[in-house]
Design a protein around this motif. Structure first.
Motif, PDB file in Angstrom:
ATOM      1  N   ASP A 141      38.296  45.604  47.058  1.00  0.00           N
ATOM      2  CA  ASP A 141      37.951  47.039  46.419  1.00  0.00           C
ATOM      3  C   ASP A 141      38.517  47.001  45.059  1.00  0.00           C
ATOM      4  O   ASP A 141      37.876  47.698  44.088  1.00  0.00           O
ATOM      5  N   ARG A 142      39.569  46.359  44.794  1.00  0.00           N
ATOM      6  CA  ARG A 142      40.247  46.347  43.662  1.00  0.00           C
ATOM      7  C   ARG A 142      39.413  45.613  42.543  1.00  0.00           C
ATOM      8  O   ARG A 142      39.739  45.727  41.319  1.00  0.00           O
ATOM      9  N   HIS A 143      38.341  45.019  42.996  1.00  0.00           N
ATOM     10  CA  HIS A 143      37.498  44.141  41.904  1.00  0.00           C
ATOM     11  C   HIS A 143      36.294  44.949  41.724  1.00  0.00           C
ATOM     12  O   HIS A 143      35.391  44.503  40.936  1.00  0.00           O
ATOM     13  N   ALA A 144      36.158  46.216  41.909  1.00  0.00           N
ATOM     14  CA  ALA A 144      34.880  46.842  41.809  1.00  0.00           C
ATOM     15  C   ALA A 144      34.530  47.122  40.310  1.00  0.00           C
ATOM     16  O   ALA A 144      35.519  47.220  39.379  1.00  0.00           O
ATOM     17  N   GLY A 145      33.232  46.814  40.040  1.00  0.00           N
ATOM     18  CA  GLY A 145      32.753  47.004  38.927  1.00  0.00           C
ATOM     19  C   GLY A 145      32.786  45.728  37.792  1.00  0.00           C
ATOM     20  O   GLY A 145      32.120  45.738  36.896  1.00  0.00           O
ATOM     21  N   THR A 146      33.438  44.780  38.337  1.00  0.00           N
ATOM     22  CA  THR A 146      33.646  43.460  37.752  1.00  0.00           C
ATOM     23  C   THR A 146      32.040  42.832  37.726  1.00  0.00           C
ATOM     24  O   THR A 146      31.692  42.500  38.724  1.00  0.00           O
ATOM     25  N   THR A 147      31.745  42.398  36.556  1.00  0.00           N
ATOM     26  CA  THR A 147      30.463  41.537  36.393  1.00  0.00           C
ATOM     27  C   THR A 147      30.690  40.458  35.491  1.00  0.00           C
ATOM     28  O   THR A 147      31.673  40.500  34.862  1.00  0.00           O
ATOM     29  N   LEU A 148      29.813  39.388  35.469  1.00  0.00           N
ATOM     30  CA  LEU A 148      30.070  38.472  34.491  1.00  0.00           C
ATOM     31  C   LEU A 148      29.827  38.601  33.133  1.00  0.00           C
ATOM     32  O   LEU A 148      28.345  38.776  32.723  1.00  0.00           O
ATOM     33  N   VAL A 149      30.506  38.848  32.036  1.00  0.00           N
ATOM     34  CA  VAL A 149      30.283  39.045  30.795  1.00  0.00           C
ATOM     35  C   VAL A 149      30.946  38.122  30.091  1.00  0.00           C
ATOM     36  O   VAL A 149      31.985  38.162  29.970  1.00  0.00           O
TER      37      VAL A 149
END
Length: 314
Positions: free
Chosen positions: A151-159
């Motif tokens: 859950d601490r990785h929420a919002g992370t996408t490849l940019v």
């Protein structure tokens, strides 16, 4: 010139690096709060340990420079949340906007937080090789980070970065001339350093280690790293060094535990090869002078095996 005593003062006011400390800053996703090392230059020191849920993947240094004409951030961070947490700390210290993010290499803890900074419209730069590495391995890097951080990785996408460069990228803001330099092959693809010539300070990234053992990857060519160190990194004659991992220090320390370690391990593997030793035994060459470093247990045998495989064909 800022006195060398600054280093001693800085270290006296921060906890010593220790991979057994799960989190030094429970109120934030950051492992530790940013500390001002020299005037205007801050660093949030990450855990000198592998990424864990407890440290939220903050196991590298996230630095920033308050220039008087905007803030320059060094490392996008290991997740959207870590980048946001760093931004909160920046805003608590200055009203200046973040005007640039520098990704020091193509690893997850340098680039996965780009998703946050891109959302804010901040330009993000990286070396062309780092950008290519992240483009090639980004999905794998993201999945590995998600498994650890949940859950601490929420919002992370490849940019990826919004701009790439080959040799160097230079900008002048306030009293700071900021030179982002690719010095040559070192730890991983596209590793860069951020050199502040007016302050005699280098934010060295993974060019330099001292409190934790450096990792040697499959594509880390130690002979090239040593050549880059001798011909380019030493030529900076930096007074202050903020490494990629561990507390800010000086050239003597990073020289001892980066160049010194690489030369020592290559010497031990060379002796092993000369005596006809094979790969199975190479993993266990004596590395006891470096056993006090964090991540020694995780990395020492792997490093020896990879150096053996390189030197076998040199």
């Amino acid at each position: 010139m800022i006195r060398l005593a600054t280093i001693a003062t800085f270290l006296a006011t921060t906890a010593l690096a220790n991979e057994d400390i799960a989190d030094q800053y429970p109120g934030s996703l950051l492992y530790s709060p940013p500390v001002e090392f020299i005037p205007g230059v801050f660093s949030a020191i990450g855990a000198t340990a592998p990424p864990t849920y407890e440290n939220a993947g903050h196991n590298n240094n996230l630095s920033f420079i308050v220039t008087g004409e905007g803030v320059v951030v060094i490392n996008g961070g290991g997740s959207y949340g870590l980048a946001a947490a760093l931004h909160d700390e920046i805003r608590a210290r200055t009203d200046e906007p973040v005007v640039l993010v520098v990704d020091e290499n193509g690893q997850g803890h340098a680039m996965l937080g780009n998703s946050y900074w891109a959302e804010k419209g901040v330009p993000i730069i990286a070396h062309v090789d780092a950008a290519a590495e992240f483009e090639d391995r980004g999905a794998q890097i993201l999945q590995a980070a998600e498994r650890v951080n949940k859950d601490r990785h929420a919002g992370t996408t490849l940019v990826g970065p919004t701009e790439t460069f080959d040799g160097e990228y230079v900008t002048e803001l306030g009293d700071y001339r900021i030179e982002v330099r690719y010095l040559g092959p070192s730890h991983s693809a596209g590793d860069v350093v951020v050199w502040l010539p007016n302050q005699s300070l280098v934010i060295a990234g993974d060019m330099a280690f001292h409190e934790r053992m450096l990792p040697i990857f499959e594509d880390t060519y130690t002979l090239d790293w040593l050549d880059t160190w001798d011909t380019e990194f030493e030529a900076l004659k930096a007074t202050y060094v903020i490494p990629g991992h561990g507390h800010p220090t000086n050239m003597d320390q990073v020289r001892k535990y980066t160049k010194g370690y690489l030369e020592y391990l290559r010497g031990k593997i060379g002796e092993h090869l000369d005596s006809g030793g094979g790969l199975a035994e190479a993993y266990y060459v004596d590395q006891s002078p470096y056993a006090h470093l964090d991540t020694f247990e995780e990395l020492a045998t792997k490093n020896a095996g990879r150096v053996y495989e390189q030197m076998e064909f040199e």
